[in-house]
Design an enzyme around this catalytic site. Structure first.
Site, PDB file in Angstrom:
ATOM      1  N   GLY A 174       1.072  -1.294   0.071  1.00  0.00           N
ATOM      2  CA  GLY A 174       0.031  -0.042  -0.089  1.00  0.00           C
ATOM      3  C   GLY A 174       0.880   1.327  -0.008  1.00  0.00           C
ATOM      4  N   ASP A 213      -1.488   4.460  -6.100  1.00  0.00           N
ATOM      5  CA  ASP A 213       0.175   4.471  -5.881  1.00  0.00           C
ATOM      6  C   ASP A 213       0.597   5.704  -6.680  1.00  0.00           C
ATOM      7  OD1 ASP A 213      -0.762   1.457  -5.742  1.00  0.00           O
ATOM      8  OD2 ASP A 213       1.027   1.601  -5.052  1.00  0.00           O
TER       9      ASP A 213
HETATM   10  O1  MRU Z   1       0.700  -4.271  -4.615  1.00  0.00           O
HETATM   11  P1  MRU Z   1      -0.041  -3.363  -3.437  1.00  0.00           P
HETATM   12  O2  MRU Z   1      -0.677  -4.160  -2.652  1.00  0.00           O
HETATM   13  O3  MRU Z   1       1.003  -2.579  -2.623  1.00  0.00           O
HETATM   14  O4  MRU Z   1      -1.116  -2.304  -3.891  1.00  0.00           O
HETATM   15  C1  MRU Z   1      -1.711  -1.423  -3.209  1.00  0.00           C
HETATM   16  C2  MRU Z   1      -2.554  -0.770  -3.906  1.00  0.00           C
HETATM   17  O5  MRU Z   1      -2.536  -0.904  -5.358  1.00  0.00           O
HETATM   18  C3  MRU Z   1      -3.348   0.374  -3.560  1.00  0.00           C
HETATM   19  O6  MRU Z   1      -4.680   0.717  -3.926  1.00  0.00           O
HETATM   20  C4  MRU Z   1      -2.629   1.799  -3.241  1.00  0.00           C
HETATM   21  O7  MRU Z   1      -1.099   1.384  -2.907  1.00  0.00           O
HETATM   22  C5  MRU Z   1      -3.309   2.651  -2.451  1.00  0.00           C
HETATM   23  S1  MRU Z   1      -3.020   2.159  -0.734  1.00  0.00           S
HETATM   24  C6  MRU Z   1      -3.690   3.562   0.363  1.00  0.00           C
END
Ligand code: MRU
Length: 348
Positions: free
Chosen positions: A52, A239
């Protein structure tokens, strides 16, 4: 373990030590891992112990604190040179979430002006980054909830943009929490989110802790859900958001946005300004992480695909700004995002 959004903390600094909740094994096991070096922190980010965008940035900031403590103890006169390799290692842990680079830049700027033992000032900076993220999430929760009319029924979310993905409370799940508390929505649909199943494992767990009714679906079921008129909004995190409002988020977000347009469902992106990258003009320039094909070829560590098959495993995709109804940041709401509107919000 029974908990609620006020107590869910993925990142914990206790007794001068850093602990991360191991998100790879939630909800089956609620286990913390102790980390002592920047190398351990970088591996934890790459390996999805913590994930995240905001949580990755906060964790990296604490990684810098650990590195500074170690390097200063090794050579107090030369620690600023020694820590450079730690900073590089942290920066290489994952490429898409710009919060990582934002946090490292903040810490580096502080390091440049430091004299003497760096531990206390760097630790205070990491604490501040975490607290400001939590505060931003509460602000966004209120701003985003206000966009949703009372009695809007159910919404859909993708991946996990909750307390676990941030300092606490969450971005998309922060809006969902606020909207549920304000009786604007009464139900959440959560995509299971292959291949890491953040929706099934993490979002569903967070919603259950808060007594918010949650129903899981395979990503492929989202079109039928929309066709049947079962959701009023799609609410997701991000992200990295480019200067023109294009949004990088978990793979599958783009397909949801296309489907939302077709079915007349509003699409909301919730992210702090630490996720906005004004140095990137267009979403096509956002670096997209490619992960190990084995994550798609198997599930839960077991191979499920036919031997000999290969897999394509981009972790994120980019949703064009024209498919986004609103971007919600702690600085305000940008409806129908454009370069000009994003700039105005950032300068507000
Ligand atoms: O691969 P991840 O679990 O790190 O991906 C996370 C996401 O895509 C979330 O939607 C994004 O980081 C926003 S978290 C508030």
């Amino acid at each position: 373990m029974q908990t609620n959004h006020d107590s869910i903390r993925a990142i914990n600094w206790r007794d001068d030590r850093l602990f991360l909740l191991d998100q790879r094994i939630l909800p089956q096991s609620y286990t913390e891992i102790e980390l002592n070096t920047a190398t351990e922190v970088a591996h934890a980010i790459t390996d999805m112990v913590v994930r995240g965008a905001p949580a990755i940035g906060i964790t990296a900031a604490y990684g810098v604190v650990l590195a500074a403590r170690q390097r200063y103890a090794e050579d107090a006169g030369n620690w600023k040179a020694l820590i450079k390799t730690d900073m590089q290692q942290l920066a290489a842990s994952r490429p898409t979430a710009v919060n990582l680079f934002w946090a490292l830049d903040q810490m580096q700027a502080l390091i440049d002006g430091l004299e003497g033992d760096p531990f206390e000032p760097l630790k205070a900076a990491a604490d501040r980054i975490m607290q400001e993220d939590i505060d931003a999430n509460h602000t966004m929760g209120e701003l985003g909830a206000k966009l949703i009319e009372a009695g809007s029924g159910a919404v859909l979310t993708h991946c996990n943009a909750g307390a676990l993905a941030t300092g606490g409370y969450g971005t998309a799940l922060g809006v969902i929490r606020s909207a549920f508390a304000g009786q604007r929505i009464d139900h959440v649909f959560a995509d299971e989110t292959r291949p890491w199943l953040q929706g099934a494992r993490l979002t569903a767990w967070e919603m259950v802790q808060d007594n918010i009714p949650v129903t899981l679906l395979a990503e492929g079921a989202a079109a039928s859900l929309m066709k049947q008129g079962k959701i009023s909004w799609i609410i997701v995190g991000s992200d990295r958001i480019a200067a023109n409002g294009d949004v990088a988020n978990k793979i599958g977000t783009y397909s949801l946005a296309v489907l939302a347009k077709y079915h007349g469902v509003k699409f909301m992106v919730v992210a702090p300004t630490t996720t906005v990258d004004m140095a990137i003009a267009h979403g096509d320039d956002i670096p997209i992480e490619q992960r190990d094909p084995n994550e798609v070829l198997g599930c839960g560590g077991n191979r499920i695909a036919a031997e000999g098959a290969s897999a394509w495993n981009p972790a994120f995709d980019v949703t064009p700004a024209e498919l986004v109804y609103a971007i919600v940041t702690e600085k305000g709401v940008v409806k129908h995002p454009s370069k000009e509107a994003m700039l105005a919000m950032m300068n507000a």
